[in-house]
Scaffold this motif. Sequence first.
Motif: not given
Length: 840
Positions: A11-13, A234-236, A241-243
């Motif tokens: 994910a691009i956050v 970026l994050r997995r 979504l979890r955080d």
Amino acid sequence: MSERPDGSAVAIVGMACRFPGARDLEEYRDLLLRAESAVQRFDAGADGDDPRHVPAGGELDGVDLFDAEYFGIAPAEAAAMDPQQRLLLQEAVHALEHAGRGAHAPLGRVGVFCGSGDNRYGALIAAAGDGLPMGTSAAALPLRVSYHLGLRGPSVFVASLCSTALTAVHLARRSLLAGDCDLAMAGAVSVGLPHERGYLAVDGGVLSASGVCRPFDREADGTVPGSGVGVVVLRRLADALRDGDTVHAVVRGSALNNDGADRLSFAAPSVTGQRDVLLSAWADAGVPPEGIGYIEAHGTGTPLGDPVEFAALAAARKLLGVTSPCAVGSVKSSLGHLDAAAGMAGLIKAVLAVRDGVVPGTVGHRELNPAIDLDGSGLRVAVDTAPWPAADGPRRAGVTALGVGGTNAHLVLEQPPAVPVPTGGGGQQVFPVSARSSWSFDRSRAALVELLPGLDGGPTTATRLARSLQDGPAPGRLRRAWVAADTAGLAAAIGADSGEPAAGPLVLGLEAGPWSGGGQSAAGPDEVLSYFDGPLALLDSLDGLGVEPDALAACGIGEFAAFAFAGAIDAQSARRYAGYHATAVLAARAGGDLSACERALTALDRELTSAGELRALNVEIRSVTLGVVLRAGDVPPAAHLLEVSRAAVLGGEAAALPPEACAVTPAAGDRAQFLRLVAHCWEHGADVRWTGLREPDGLPRMAIPPYPFRPTRHWHPAVPVRALPDAAGDTASAGAGSRRRPGTTTVETVMAIWCEVLGLPEVGPDDDFFDLGGHSLLAGQVLSRIQEEFGTRIPLGDLLDGQSPVDVAALVDAELESSRLYRSLVDAPADGGAWEEVEL
């Protein structure tokens, strides 16, 4: 190809950028939607005397400005730093802010993958004879970010010329999936120096002689250089979504390759290499390519590069039997070619497109380049800004970056997954704002006020905003915090606050008892003891939040609580001693039993004596009762507490706390007052652990206003603000003067030019240009030198065919002879004169 659900999605956050005509992400989005070009035309000045000079470019304002104070960098060091490092440092902070993450958010291991253009700034300083400090090389760029932001994941410099940005994203994604880091920042920056100088366009080169970039257009004559910086966080996807991270787009797949030797020259493109990187990225994404509705192409606007890129895209789709509609665009006509940062501009544009469902138009495109064949391919140029066409599946886009030297990168993006509307939160919240300078603080507060009217004002949004502000970058020395339950209450609190940011040490006050400040006498010892129990519990709660006061100002029974919190005595013993104190003070007040007072004092004396030596204080205690200061690290005398009780018995009304002390007692049992106490502690420098105030409700973060870095000029005097570089776009120089000495042959002059361009001590007359390390970009420099020395032009294709100095010299002599013939014809007499016979 069927869709493959797996754990490879990233994910691009968060995103941040500074591009020509766009100071931040929102301005960039507006520029794209308006389909306007930010390429500027400059005043040519004296440079206009050179017919090759094109006074145009996509430039950044304020490349000499940097907030060194924010990063704790000395002014002298800041002036020696590459402006590229300075720009990317600031945008890295903004990207984390956009991701709702900072000093107090659980970041884990943060990787940094970024690249830049050459350090032309440092080269100009070195050319002036000045030394450069450590950390100014281009490879130090990610190390600077990791150091100044305190990031502990992998820190890698990336360099693949024009594809650097997407290469960085690819490597960052791979690092996340391998478990090397929990969050990754990928970025790139390029600043052309000297700034606002334009460029030299040579025949057959990649730079536009018209000063206009027209991707895929019939009139395209090359690209226009520009400067810019961009960073993505970026994050997995599963972790994001979890955080509760805000997902702007999902990177479904990525690929990287090189053209190898399958091309005409080092700098030439390859259809095969570009086709293969597309196929690899699509396979890695595990999604059907017919669902990709937009491609953000490299699209430099060169007559050769654009057709090759379209041919590769058409070939890849044809190989898989894909004919579905797909729009193709390029941002380079809006900003210029940003070199190492070019892919970041294209990536952020594509992220906004899949997120918002709007495909920006391609500036400057009017009529398709006839060398581009679209028949039956399903491809079209995105000419005008338009809504994304409705489709059954999620919006998906591809982003391409092609580097000189053959490194090709491609990403597959997907619109963010639908998430439930956030609910929960509510109640009073703390909204902190801080800065390193008064200039930045005033603008941070104003930006927060400006943000509030655009929010929905509900408790959920207020809670998300408060948490995102709390989790922002490490706080500065100037701090202010407000407590409110919603955005309307926050606006009112800020509007009613005319005070300056707090200053001074954090001093917490522990009062003498219920009669402090002239109150009535308590009914019994239990009520007096509440002034021991309540403040001590509050101090323990603050300690659990990470609050470490600089001092405790205490009087009466509050001194017993102070001794317990400071570690001089255990809490159980301190409460027992406080009970004797309460009994004695109550008995001594009007109508009390004086014998009971004496018995209590005697019992206190006996217990303190039997307890022996107390332990050293872990915090300073300022005894208001006795007017003494007990320093941290010292062992206080046990008799101190007995003297406090005797003074309280004899002194009547308790002394008031000093004005610098913040009384903790009002916060007992009152959530809003407790939060105001926490806010006060933070304002006075406490490193509050904000997560301790929250319920585990999983509310998503939200973007906060970017920190307004104070624009302070840091510029080395050896670096000119504006000057004309040589034809290849390198650093400016005074020029080497003519290389043609009297009696020098053409081939000797050509060999001297090659020595200078290639950086070699000598070149033989039959040496091969490409064997010596030359390529098409360096050939452009050779063309420029030849024009300077001989006053004639040679097409780039002819020069590449003539690969030795002897061959090139023959081309030059032929051009010179043709020029001489032309002049003789022009100057021939009109009537009766004799024509010169010339053998061709």
